[in-house]
Design an enzyme around this catalytic site. Structure first.
Site, PDB file in Angstrom:
ATOM      1  N   GLU A 293       0.849  -1.208   0.000  1.00 10.69           N
ATOM      2  CA  GLU A 293       0.000   0.000   0.000  1.00 10.69           C
ATOM      3  C   GLU A 293       0.881   1.254   0.000  1.00 10.69           C
ATOM      4  O   GLU A 293       0.567   2.237  -0.668  1.00 10.69           O
ATOM      5  CB  GLU A 293      -0.955   0.018   1.198  1.00 10.69           C
ATOM      6  CG  GLU A 293      -2.021  -1.067   1.158  1.00 10.69           C
ATOM      7  CD  GLU A 293      -2.782  -1.125  -0.162  1.00 10.69           C
ATOM      8  OE1 GLU A 293      -3.091  -0.061  -0.728  1.00 10.69           O
ATOM      9  OE2 GLU A 293      -3.031  -2.238  -0.648  1.00 10.69           O
ATOM     10  N   TRP A 296       1.672   1.704  -3.419  1.00  7.83           N
ATOM     11  CA  TRP A 296       0.662   2.410  -4.224  1.00  7.83           C
ATOM     12  C   TRP A 296       0.845   3.922  -4.116  1.00  7.83           C
ATOM     13  O   TRP A 296       0.643   4.666  -5.075  1.00  7.83           O
ATOM     14  CB  TRP A 296      -0.763   2.026  -3.789  1.00  7.83           C
ATOM     15  CG  TRP A 296      -1.254   0.791  -4.483  1.00  7.83           C
ATOM     16  CD1 TRP A 296      -1.301  -0.468  -3.966  1.00  7.83           C
ATOM     17  CD2 TRP A 296      -1.764   0.697  -5.836  1.00  7.83           C
ATOM     18  NE1 TRP A 296      -1.806  -1.330  -4.916  1.00  7.83           N
ATOM     19  CE2 TRP A 296      -2.091  -0.652  -6.062  1.00  7.83           C
ATOM     20  CE3 TRP A 296      -1.951   1.618  -6.873  1.00  7.83           C
ATOM     21  CZ2 TRP A 296      -2.613  -1.103  -7.280  1.00  7.83           C
ATOM     22  CZ3 TRP A 296      -2.466   1.178  -8.078  1.00  7.83           C
ATOM     23  CH2 TRP A 296      -2.789  -0.159  -8.279  1.00  7.83           C
ATOM     24  N   TRP A 377     -15.342  12.076 -13.472  1.00 13.69           N
ATOM     25  CA  TRP A 377     -14.504  11.774 -12.299  1.00 13.69           C
ATOM     26  C   TRP A 377     -13.878  13.039 -11.723  1.00 13.69           C
ATOM     27  O   TRP A 377     -13.592  13.105 -10.526  1.00 13.69           O
ATOM     28  CB  TRP A 377     -13.444  10.718 -12.617  1.00 13.69           C
ATOM     29  CG  TRP A 377     -12.457  11.049 -13.712  1.00 13.69           C
ATOM     30  CD1 TRP A 377     -12.542  10.689 -15.018  1.00 13.69           C
ATOM     31  CD2 TRP A 377     -11.229  11.798 -13.601  1.00 13.69           C
ATOM     32  NE1 TRP A 377     -11.469  11.166 -15.729  1.00 13.69           N
ATOM     33  CE2 TRP A 377     -10.632  11.848 -14.883  1.00 13.69           C
ATOM     34  CE3 TRP A 377     -10.574  12.428 -12.544  1.00 13.69           C
ATOM     35  CZ2 TRP A 377      -9.417  12.501 -15.143  1.00 13.69           C
ATOM     36  CZ3 TRP A 377      -9.365  13.087 -12.795  1.00 13.69           C
ATOM     37  CH2 TRP A 377      -8.804  13.115 -14.081  1.00 13.69           C
ATOM     38  N   TRP A 400      -8.746   8.451  -8.532  1.00 13.98           N
ATOM     39  CA  TRP A 400      -9.998   8.757  -9.233  1.00 13.98           C
ATOM     40  C   TRP A 400      -9.966   8.183 -10.646  1.00 13.98           C
ATOM     41  O   TRP A 400     -10.951   7.639 -11.129  1.00 13.98           O
ATOM     42  CB  TRP A 400     -10.294  10.260  -9.233  1.00 13.98           C
ATOM     43  CG  TRP A 400     -11.087  10.608  -8.007  1.00 13.98           C
ATOM     44  CD1 TRP A 400     -10.603  11.177  -6.869  1.00 13.98           C
ATOM     45  CD2 TRP A 400     -12.476  10.344  -7.773  1.00 13.98           C
ATOM     46  NE1 TRP A 400     -11.612  11.284  -5.931  1.00 13.98           N
ATOM     47  CE2 TRP A 400     -12.772  10.788  -6.464  1.00 13.98           C
ATOM     48  CE3 TRP A 400     -13.504   9.773  -8.520  1.00 13.98           C
ATOM     49  CZ2 TRP A 400     -14.049  10.670  -5.900  1.00 13.98           C
ATOM     50  CZ3 TRP A 400     -14.772   9.666  -7.962  1.00 13.98           C
ATOM     51  CH2 TRP A 400     -15.038  10.103  -6.674  1.00 13.98           C
TER      52      TRP A 400
HETATM   53  C1  LIG Z   1     -11.131   7.867  -5.046  1.00 21.26           C
HETATM   54  C2  LIG Z   1      -9.934   7.797  -4.124  1.00 21.26           C
HETATM   55  C3  LIG Z   1      -9.265   8.956  -3.760  1.00 21.26           C
HETATM   56  C4  LIG Z   1      -8.133   8.908  -2.929  1.00 21.26           C
HETATM   57  N1  LIG Z   1      -7.506  10.075  -2.574  1.00 21.26           N
HETATM   58  C5  LIG Z   1      -6.405  10.023  -1.779  1.00 21.26           C
HETATM   59  C6  LIG Z   1      -5.730  11.214  -1.394  1.00 21.26           C
HETATM   60  O1  LIG Z   1      -6.080  12.326  -1.802  1.00 21.26           O
HETATM   61  N2  LIG Z   1      -4.663  11.100  -0.556  1.00 21.26           N
HETATM   62  C7  LIG Z   1      -4.214   9.891  -0.087  1.00 21.26           C
HETATM   63  O2  LIG Z   1      -3.244   9.856   0.687  1.00 21.26           O
HETATM   64  N3  LIG Z   1      -4.815   8.755  -0.469  1.00 21.26           N
HETATM   65  C8  LIG Z   1      -5.895   8.775  -1.286  1.00 21.26           C
HETATM   66  N4  LIG Z   1      -6.510   7.610  -1.639  1.00 21.26           N
HETATM   67  C9  LIG Z   1      -5.874   6.326  -1.287  1.00 21.26           C
HETATM   68  C10 LIG Z   1      -6.340   5.682   0.021  1.00 21.26           C
HETATM   69  O3  LIG Z   1      -7.731   5.650   0.095  1.00 21.26           O
HETATM   70  C11 LIG Z   1      -5.794   6.377   1.272  1.00 21.26           C
HETATM   71  O4  LIG Z   1      -4.397   6.559   1.144  1.00 21.26           O
HETATM   72  C12 LIG Z   1      -6.054   5.522   2.516  1.00 21.26           C
HETATM   73  O5  LIG Z   1      -7.431   5.315   2.666  1.00 21.26           O
HETATM   74  C13 LIG Z   1      -5.498   6.212   3.727  1.00 21.26           C
HETATM   75  O6  LIG Z   1      -5.832   5.498   4.876  1.00 21.26           O
HETATM   76  P1  LIG Z   1      -4.705   4.882   5.814  1.00 21.26           P
HETATM   77  O7  LIG Z   1      -3.644   5.880   6.058  1.00 21.26           O
HETATM   78  O8  LIG Z   1      -5.387   4.296   6.987  1.00 21.26           O
HETATM   79  O9  LIG Z   1      -4.133   3.725   4.878  1.00 21.26           O
HETATM   80  P2  LIG Z   1      -3.365   2.392   5.238  1.00 21.26           P
HETATM   81  O10 LIG Z   1      -4.181   1.270   4.728  1.00 21.26           O
HETATM   82  O11 LIG Z   1      -2.971   2.343   6.650  1.00 21.26           O
HETATM   83  O12 LIG Z   1      -2.081   2.482   4.291  1.00 21.26           O
HETATM   84  C14 LIG Z   1      -0.857   3.117   4.700  1.00 21.26           C
HETATM   85  C15 LIG Z   1      -0.497   4.216   3.731  1.00 21.26           C
HETATM   86  O13 LIG Z   1      -0.327   3.710   2.401  1.00 21.26           O
HETATM   87  C16 LIG Z   1      -0.795   4.668   1.448  1.00 21.26           C
HETATM   88  N5  LIG Z   1      -1.918   4.096   0.702  1.00 21.26           N
HETATM   89  C17 LIG Z   1      -2.788   3.151   1.113  1.00 21.26           C
HETATM   90  N6  LIG Z   1      -3.657   2.839   0.128  1.00 21.26           N
HETATM   91  C18 LIG Z   1      -3.333   3.623  -0.925  1.00 21.26           C
HETATM   92  C19 LIG Z   1      -3.850   3.779  -2.249  1.00 21.26           C
HETATM   93  N7  LIG Z   1      -4.862   3.038  -2.697  1.00 21.26           N
HETATM   94  N8  LIG Z   1      -3.286   4.697  -3.067  1.00 21.26           N
HETATM   95  C20 LIG Z   1      -2.243   5.454  -2.656  1.00 21.26           C
HETATM   96  N9  LIG Z   1      -1.688   5.324  -1.415  1.00 21.26           N
HETATM   97  C21 LIG Z   1      -2.237   4.441  -0.567  1.00 21.26           C
HETATM   98  C22 LIG Z   1      -1.257   5.891   2.239  1.00 21.26           C
HETATM   99  O14 LIG Z   1      -0.204   6.821   2.291  1.00 21.26           O
HETATM  100  C23 LIG Z   1      -1.560   5.293   3.602  1.00 21.26           C
HETATM  101  O15 LIG Z   1      -1.486   6.225   4.645  1.00 21.26           O
HETATM  102  C24 LIG Z   1      -7.664   7.645  -2.474  1.00 21.26           C
HETATM  103  C25 LIG Z   1      -8.340   6.477  -2.842  1.00 21.26           C
HETATM  104  C26 LIG Z   1      -9.467   6.556  -3.646  1.00 21.26           C
HETATM  105  C27 LIG Z   1     -10.165   5.277  -4.035  1.00 21.26           C
END
Ligand SMILES: Cc1cc2nc3c(=O)[nH]c(=O)nc-3n(C[C@H](O)[C@H](O)[C@H](O)COP(=O)(O)OP(=O)(O)OC[C@H]3O[C@@H](n4cnc5c(N)ncnc54)[C@H](O)[C@@H]3O)c2cc1C
Length: 494
Positions: A293, A296, A377, A400
């Site tokens: 993640e 990602w 989007w 997005w």
């Molecule tokens: C439509 C949409 C818009 C989004 N917009 C953003 C945004 O503006 N900023 C943002 O940081 N994330 C965004 N995300 C990705 C993701 O949803 C969030 O990073 C995640 O929900 C953050 O929660 P967490 O820190 O608990 O993640 P955890 O599951 O704890 O993951 C740890 C870290 O990994 C990174 N990460 C995790 N999943 C993703 C992912 N799918 N894509 C990119 N990085 C990821 C983040 O930095 C996150 O803090 C988006 C996802 C979607 C579907």
């Protein structure tokens, strides 16, 4: 030697390569500049500004009040500060947004022309975008080979640095007030979908909800809060992350995204601390998933760097002819969490109330907007930009486009989430929906995900009157799915 360390998306003292080197080499002038003009349409949204205010306050405390906080065009402000404080060098950690790259290149050139030493460092990424390329030297477009064949077999990420032993800060002469940046909202308003305040004239400052969520329950904003949150996650969330991360009511996610975006913690710190915590072999697959993640996040920056039009233009040009059906009323109902589809409304209200939304739910609400409602989007991207505390140009635009099917390595357009079965699968006890859509809390689980299927008696007993205290669905899920597929066929055959 006097060295400016220019804070940008690295609002921390530990593992800060630029600050570390500046502290080793001389006296440090720590500077932050709010530069909305250069950012243009990508100036931070309202929720991000709220976070930034508190993050700067925490950083300033950590620097014993020595952070010089300025506002304006950085290309003008930095040289002025350099003259005022007789600065010899300017250091910063690199950023990767197209507007920042362009601006920073110009600033670097101008400062060097003025005779200053300028150095930039990598403080925000595990692998910088130009270091990972395919054999033919072109960028990857698909995540798995990028991450597994590109990143993981290249150099391991840099190990985190400590806080500099001593930071000798230059005494500043100007008034140094973060409040002057006006990052916090001045006026309040009543959130239209908040049943408690509906109909009342009471003014509610929306950021009070954010404050309650992040600062009271969530242990705050800033570097120390980020480190505490990481430790909490490693102790309580990492074990079971691979499965649990998809369930919005579980505590298996880190909620570190805003801390990472503002650089209150570095991905290197998160990468190595999680690896060190996962000593038990049971946690290996969870760790691998958590690291991917973070991968990602890297991939999003990678895409933005190599394809700088990502926030504005379809990555796959065939989507340029997609027959979107702009409908401001539908968009507003989606934004307010009043679509009549419970898991979608729960997500949109979580976003509004907390500035955050669970990743699984981001995908569900995104798919619903773009596919069932056929809204472009970019409307979703813009709303998230304004409302998310973790709004990040790379992750937001890449995600997005991924949801819309127009992006790199995107979910194919024809894969349309069914929000009812998604809710049943990932919120099986309905805890998440009941938290954010309390007017449905009396419904039995069987009908919670699709209240329109409940009989009059069930609705009556739960106190739900569809169309009165909870909306009827904005679209028929089956018909809107078929319409979305038709629209997709239209561009597919072009
Ligand atoms: C439509 C949409 C818009 C989004 N917009 C953003 C945004 O503006 N900023 C943002 O940081 N994330 C965004 N995300 C990705 C993701 O949803 C969030 O990073 C995640 O929900 C953050 O929660 P967490 O820190 O608990 O993640 P955890 O599951 O704890 O993951 C740890 C870290 O990994 C990174 N990460 C995790 N999943 C993703 C992912 N799918 N894509 C990119 N990085 C990821 C983040 O930095 C996150 O803090 C988006 C996802 C979607 C579907």
């Amino acid at each position: 030697m006097v060295i400016i360390h220019w804070f940008r998306q690295d609002l921390r003292l530990s593992d800060n390569p630029s600050l570390f080197e500046a502290a080793e080499n001389g006296q440090v002038l720590p500077v932050f500049i709010l530069d909305d003009r250069s950012a243009g349409q990508w100036a931070p949204g309202r929720a991000s500004r709220w976070w930034l205010h508190h993050s700067l306050a925490a950083l300033n405390d950590a620097l014993n009040g020595r952070l010089l906080v300025l506002q304006g065009d950085a290309a003008k402000v930095l040289p002025e500060v350099a003259v005022e404080y007789k600065v010899d060098a300017v250091y910063w950690n690199r950023c990767y947004e197209p507007w920042r790259i362009q601006r920073d290149q110009q600033i670097k050139k101008a400062l060097r022309n003025d005779g200053l030493e300028v150095k930039s460092f990598n403080g925000s990424l595990l692998w910088e975008p130009w270091t990972v390329l395919k054999k033919d030297r072109t960028p990857y477009r698909v995540f798995t080979p990028y991450y597994r064949k590109g990143c993981l077999i290249s150099e391991p990420p840099r190990e985190p640095l400590p806080v500099p032993k001593k930071i000798r800060c230059v005494a500043t002469t100007s008034k140094n007030d973060i409040n002057d940046l006006d990052l916090l909202p001045a006026e309040g308003f009543v959130p239209a979908h908040n049943p408690e305040s509906a109909g009342e004239a009471k003014q509610v400052r929306w950021d009070h909800n954010l404050y309650a969520y992040w600062c009271k329950q969530g242990r705050g904003v800033g570097e120390t809060a980020a480190k505490n949150k990481l430790q909490d996650f490693l102790g309580k969330g990492l074990n079971g992350y691979k499965v649990g991360r998809d369930f919005p009511a579980r505590r298996n996610i880190s909620k570190l995204s805003a801390h990472l975006h503002f650089g209150e913690i570095s991905p290197n710190q998160v990468w190595y601390a999680s690896a060190a915590a996962a000593t038990d072999s049971n946690v290996e697959t969870d760790l691998d998933c958590f690291h991917s993640e973070l991968g990602w996040r890297e991939f999003s920056y990678y895409l933005l760097y190599h394809f700088p039009t990502l926030p504005e233009e379809n990555f796959q040009p065939k989507f340029d002819g997609f027959p979107w059906q702009d409908d401001p009323e539908k968009l507003t109902r989606w934004q307010k969490g009043l679509t009549g589809i419970p898991i979608v409304d729960a997500g949109m209200r979580e976003l509004w109330q907390t500035g955050f939304m669970h990743n699984r739910v981001r995908m569900i609400v995104g798919s619903f907007l773009v596919k069932n409602l056929l809204q472009p989007w970019r409307h979703g991207e813009a709303w998230f930009w304004d409302c998310l505390v973790d709004a990040d140009l790379s992750s937001n635009s890449a995600s997005w486009q991924w949801v819309a099917g127009s992006g790199a390595d995107a979910a194919p357009y024809f894969r349309i989430f069914n929000p009812v079965s998604q809710g049943q699968k990932f919120d099986p006890d309905g805890d998440y929906i009941r938290r954010y859509v309390p007017e449905l809390s009396g419904l039995p689980d069987k009908y919670l995900f699709a209240p329109w299927e409940a009989g009059d008696n069930v609705l009556y007993q739960a106190g739900v009157v569809l169309g009165e205290n909870y909306p009827t669905p904005i679209v028929d899920l089956k018909k809107s799915r078929a319409k979305a597929l038709e629209a997709w066929q239209a561009i597919r055959t072009q």
